[in-house]
Design a protein around this motif. Structure first.
Motif, mmCIF file in Angstrom:
data_model
loop_
_atom_site.group_PDB
_atom_site.id
_atom_site.type_symbol
_atom_site.label_atom_id
_atom_site.label_comp_id
_atom_site.label_asym_id
_atom_site.label_seq_id
_atom_site.Cartn_x
_atom_site.Cartn_y
_atom_site.Cartn_z
ATOM 1 N N ALA A 27 0.827 -1.212 0.000
ATOM 2 C CA ALA A 27 0.000 0.000 0.000
ATOM 3 C C ALA A 27 0.860 1.260 0.000
ATOM 4 O O ALA A 27 0.447 2.289 -0.542
ATOM 5 C CB ALA A 27 -0.931 -0.001 1.209
ATOM 6 N N VAL A 28 2.051 1.193 0.591
ATOM 7 C CA VAL A 28 2.960 2.344 0.578
ATOM 8 C C VAL A 28 3.304 2.710 -0.863
ATOM 9 O O VAL A 28 3.238 3.882 -1.259
ATOM 10 C CB VAL A 28 4.244 2.026 1.380
ATOM 11 C CG1 VAL A 28 5.358 3.001 1.026
ATOM 12 C CG2 VAL A 28 3.963 2.091 2.867
ATOM 13 N N GLY A 29 3.656 1.699 -1.651
ATOM 14 C CA GLY A 29 3.982 1.955 -3.053
ATOM 15 C C GLY A 29 2.803 2.505 -3.818
ATOM 16 O O GLY A 29 2.932 3.440 -4.628
ATOM 17 N N LEU A 30 1.617 1.954 -3.569
ATOM 18 C CA LEU A 30 0.420 2.385 -4.275
ATOM 19 C C LEU A 30 0.036 3.814 -3.917
ATOM 20 O O LEU A 30 -0.314 4.617 -4.790
ATOM 21 C CB LEU A 30 -0.744 1.437 -3.963
ATOM 22 C CG LEU A 30 -2.052 1.686 -4.715
ATOM 23 C CD1 LEU A 30 -1.853 1.551 -6.219
ATOM 24 C CD2 LEU A 30 -3.134 0.714 -4.244
ATOM 25 N N THR A 31 0.121 4.158 -2.638
ATOM 26 C CA THR A 31 -0.269 5.512 -2.218
ATOM 27 C C THR A 31 0.737 6.555 -2.685
ATOM 28 O O THR A 31 0.373 7.698 -2.975
ATOM 29 C CB THR A 31 -0.470 5.579 -0.686
ATOM 30 O OG1 THR A 31 -1.283 6.712 -0.370
ATOM 31 C CG2 THR A 31 0.842 5.692 0.077
ATOM 32 N N LEU A 32 2.023 6.177 -2.806
ATOM 33 C CA LEU A 32 3.030 7.107 -3.328
ATOM 34 C C LEU A 32 2.790 7.394 -4.806
ATOM 35 O O LEU A 32 2.849 8.554 -5.237
ATOM 36 C CB LEU A 32 4.434 6.546 -3.125
ATOM 37 C CG LEU A 32 4.998 6.596 -1.700
ATOM 38 C CD1 LEU A 32 6.370 5.932 -1.636
ATOM 39 C CD2 LEU A 32 5.096 8.031 -1.188
ATOM 40 N N THR A 33 2.524 6.352 -5.596
ATOM 41 C CA THR A 33 2.275 6.573 -7.021
ATOM 42 C C THR A 33 0.977 7.347 -7.233
ATOM 43 O O THR A 33 0.882 8.167 -8.146
ATOM 44 C CB THR A 33 2.212 5.235 -7.795
ATOM 45 O OG1 THR A 33 1.245 4.365 -7.188
ATOM 46 C CG2 THR A 33 3.558 4.546 -7.797
#
Length: 292
Positions: A27-33
């Motif tokens: 989710a960290v990667g998804l929210t950053l993108t």
């Protein structure tokens, strides 16, 4: 009977924390993108699957599981950067609509999933690991792999916190997330920020996939089944807020596992969907402050 219920509840919470750790990393990667690039990437779950399969491939060559995870992360980052070069940069240059980006990301997800099935087949597979007995705390049984997953997730989250708060690129990423045009005018190298966004997203997503493979089988649709909890975590935590996404991921992971005695494991995704709908109805901006 009451004691048995308490023990079962405690066991489910432990399982939920392990699942929440994996959701948190992805989710960290998804929210950053989403927060920095304004991209709802539905291929994110399949990149998670790619990380798990690359780990499986390298581990099958005789490399230990931890080095395999590092190599897999590099491969997943490479895949995301290739998608950035071939797809997303071109879409930004023509100012493609969010609907167009969503459709492209779904197509990329299908391409990745079918490519994985073509290369590795559709059956469930497991890493080449020794059998380690579960730790017993009274009547509770905690698989050691779950403890490793939690420990690695905490280490990765602390590393992310340091990067965002104490490094030049972290501060630039936060500035771009707040206002991309203002950041560009201020002299921030936006292209470099975009590159680092994909590097961080790919690394965390791949680690999430590798760790998911530690506590369950590696299979082609593992990331697709996580995409709903991932988006639910991003929305619940406040879009673009990595800390909120991490906290929300643990909430959703625990909620999903605790619901299984009443709803059954087949309705876990429904729990994530219900939480997401309730948040959108009651608090559309999420539990924490987002960047959008």
């Amino acid at each position: 009977m009451d004691i048995q219920l308490v023990q079962q509840f405690a066991q489910l919470i432990i399982n939920g924390i392990a699942v929440g750790s994996i959701i948190a990393l992805a989710a960290v990667g998804l929210t950053l993108t989403y927060g920095i690039l304004r991209l709802s990437n539905f291929a994110h779950g399949d990149f998670l699957t790619l990380g798990a399969y690359l780990t499986l491939m390298v581990n099958g060559m005789g490399l230990n599981i931890w080095l395999s995870m590092i190599v897999a992360a590099l491969g997943t980052v490479g895949g995301m950067l290739l998608a950035e070069k071939l797809l997303w940069s071109k879409m930004r240059s023509i100012r493609a609509s969010s609907t167009t980006l969503i459709i492209i990301s779904i197509g990329l997800a299908l391409f990745l999933r079918n490519g994985i099935i073509f290369l590795w087949g559709g059956k469930n597979q497991n890493y080449n690991l020794p059998v380690i007995p579960a730790l017993e705390f009274g009547t509770l049984r905690v698989p050691q792999n779950q403890l490793l997953v939690l420990g690695l997730a905490i280490l990765a989250i602390l590393s992310l916190h340091y990067l965002l708060q104490n490094t030049k690129i972290g501060k630039a990423m936060r500035a771009v997330a707040d206002d991309l045009d203002l950041a560009r005018v201020s002299g921030i190298n936006v292209d470099r920020v975009i590159l680092w966004t994909w590097v961080i997203a790919g690394t965390f997503t791949s680690l999430g996939g590798s760790m998911y493979g530690l506590i369950t089988a590696v299979r082609p649709n593992m990331g697709w089944f996580l995409i709903l909890p991932l988006f639910a975590s991003v929305i619940l935590g406040g879009i673009g807020n990595p800390y909120g996404a991490i906290a929300a991921a643990f909430i959703i992971g625990i909620a999903q596992e605790v619901s299984t005695p009443w709803l059954g494991s087949q309705y876990k995704q429904g729990v994530a969907l219900l939480i997401m709908i309730l948040v959108l109805l009651i608090r559309p901006k999420g539990l924490f402050k987002g960047t959008i």
